[in-house]
Design a protein around this motif. Sequence first.
Motif, PDB file in Angstrom:
ATOM      1  N   SER A   1       0.801  -1.217   0.000  1.00  0.00           N
ATOM      2  CA  SER A   1       0.000   0.000   0.000  1.00  0.00           C
ATOM      3  C   SER A   1       0.836   1.269   0.000  1.00  0.00           C
ATOM      4  CB  SER A   1      -0.870   0.025   1.255  1.00  0.00           C
ATOM      5  OG  SER A   1      -0.030   0.022   2.413  1.00  0.00           O
TER       6      SER A   1
ATOM      7  N   GLY B   1       1.773   4.613   4.586  1.00  0.00           N
ATOM      8  CA  GLY B   1       1.235   3.325   4.167  1.00  0.00           C
ATOM      9  C   GLY B   1       2.267   2.262   4.463  1.00  0.00           C
TER      10      GLY B   1
ATOM     11  N   VAL C   1       2.386  -1.392  -6.365  1.00  0.00           N
ATOM     12  CA  VAL C   1       1.432  -0.558  -5.640  1.00  0.00           C
ATOM     13  C   VAL C   1       0.466   0.088  -6.622  1.00  0.00           C
ATOM     14  CG1 VAL C   1       2.854   1.548  -5.719  1.00  0.00           C
ATOM     15  CG2 VAL C   1       1.310   1.210  -3.785  1.00  0.00           C
TER      16      VAL C   1
ATOM     17  N   THR D   1      -6.088   8.151  -4.453  1.00  0.00           N
ATOM     18  CA  THR D   1      -4.982   7.542  -3.716  1.00  0.00           C
ATOM     19  C   THR D   1      -5.411   7.340  -2.260  1.00  0.00           C
ATOM     20  OG1 THR D   1      -3.377   8.592  -5.167  1.00  0.00           O
ATOM     21  CG2 THR D   1      -2.573   7.925  -2.999  1.00  0.00           C
ATOM     22  N   GLY D   2      -4.948   6.258  -1.657  1.00  0.00           N
ATOM     23  CA  GLY D   2      -5.287   5.959  -0.272  1.00  0.00           C
ATOM     24  C   GLY D   2      -4.845   7.057   0.683  1.00  0.00           C
TER      25      GLY D   2
ATOM     26  N   PRO E   1      -8.720   3.201   1.933  1.00  0.00           N
ATOM     27  CA  PRO E   1      -7.783   2.520   1.040  1.00  0.00           C
ATOM     28  C   PRO E   1      -7.736   3.056  -0.386  1.00  0.00           C
ATOM     29  CG  PRO E   1      -9.114   0.930   2.246  1.00  0.00           C
ATOM     30  CD  PRO E   1      -9.694   2.283   2.515  1.00  0.00           C
TER      31      PRO E   1
ATOM     32  N   ASN F   1      -5.569   1.554  -3.332  1.00  0.00           N
ATOM     33  CA  ASN F   1      -4.969   0.305  -2.830  1.00  0.00           C
ATOM     34  C   ASN F   1      -5.882  -0.892  -3.066  1.00  0.00           C
ATOM     35  OD1 ASN F   1      -2.388   1.181  -1.515  1.00  0.00           O
ATOM     36  ND2 ASN F   1      -3.836   2.527  -0.465  1.00  0.00           N
ATOM     37  N   ASP F   2      -7.188  -0.660  -3.041  1.00  0.00           N
ATOM     38  CA  ASP F   2      -8.141  -1.746  -3.285  1.00  0.00           C
ATOM     39  C   ASP F   2      -8.112  -2.248  -4.725  1.00  0.00           C
ATOM     40  OD1 ASP F   2      -9.036  -1.919  -0.685  1.00  0.00           O
ATOM     41  OD2 ASP F   2     -10.819  -0.674  -1.010  1.00  0.00           O
TER      42      ASP F   2
ATOM     43  N   LEU G   1      -5.207  -2.945  -6.389  1.00  0.00           N
ATOM     44  CA  LEU G   1      -4.029  -3.763  -6.642  1.00  0.00           C
ATOM     45  C   LEU G   1      -4.490  -5.215  -6.715  1.00  0.00           C
ATOM     46  CD1 LEU G   1      -0.950  -3.323  -6.935  1.00  0.00           C
ATOM     47  CD2 LEU G   1      -0.747  -4.041  -4.553  1.00  0.00           C
TER      48      LEU G   1
ATOM     49  N   GLU H   1      -2.855  -4.026   3.793  1.00  0.00           N
ATOM     50  CA  GLU H   1      -3.614  -2.834   3.401  1.00  0.00           C
ATOM     51  C   GLU H   1      -4.040  -2.877   1.935  1.00  0.00           C
ATOM     52  OE1 GLU H   1      -2.111   0.570   6.536  1.00  0.00           O
ATOM     53  OE2 GLU H   1      -1.051   0.437   4.628  1.00  0.00           O
ATOM     54  N   VAL H   2      -3.856  -4.021   1.305  1.00  0.00           N
ATOM     55  CA  VAL H   2      -4.328  -4.259  -0.065  1.00  0.00           C
ATOM     56  C   VAL H   2      -5.210  -5.503  -0.018  1.00  0.00           C
ATOM     57  CG1 VAL H   2      -2.301  -3.140  -1.122  1.00  0.00           C
ATOM     58  CG2 VAL H   2      -2.272  -5.617  -0.710  1.00  0.00           C
TER      59      VAL H   2
END
Length: 188
Positions: free
Chosen positions: A14, A44, A64, A97-98, A117, A120-121, A123, A146-147
């Motif tokens: 992340s 992150g 990422v 972006t997260g 997130p 990141n969600d 990825l 975190e992904v």
Amino acid sequence: MTVSRVPKVVVVGSFMMDLMSKSPGLPIPGQTVTGGPFVMGPGGKGANQAIAAAKLGADVDLIVALGKDYFGDLAYDSLVKGGINVEFVKRVDSSATGVALIIVDELSAENMIVIAPGSNDHLNADDVHAAKESIEAADCVLMQLEVPLSTVECAARLAHECGVRVILDPAPGRPLSDQLLSYVDGCA
């Protein structure tokens, strides 16, 4: 004379833009507290792992996803300045972006963190497979949670199959499958 080789590290994880303020105390539900100075900077768990490894002298690739937004541009620049290989940075149109919203109690150093997130969600396994050659050449693959868990599982499986050490920071905490844990060589 022995020539030492630079370790190769791949981080799958992340990036969060950290938005932080210190406070004289953590607010209770419904309460507004006046905080100290506002600080914004790169963060992150994945980006932090990548930057730390690069500062220690490793050759680092980061897999990422960043939004195509202001924070994504700042993130990208911070990774380049940090010496991170950005070949596997994915830019996402459909998500910001997260972001991590952080409040730190200035007396006790306790904190409260909420993450959004965002990119990141996005990825996914395709992003991991696009970096297969880099993963095969790595000394270790670092990951966190975190992904999407499916992305973490894919990266762990691929690295394990390639004989590459897999290190997992199991945060933020959530249930993990026995299958994923069977691929992990160590926890950070």
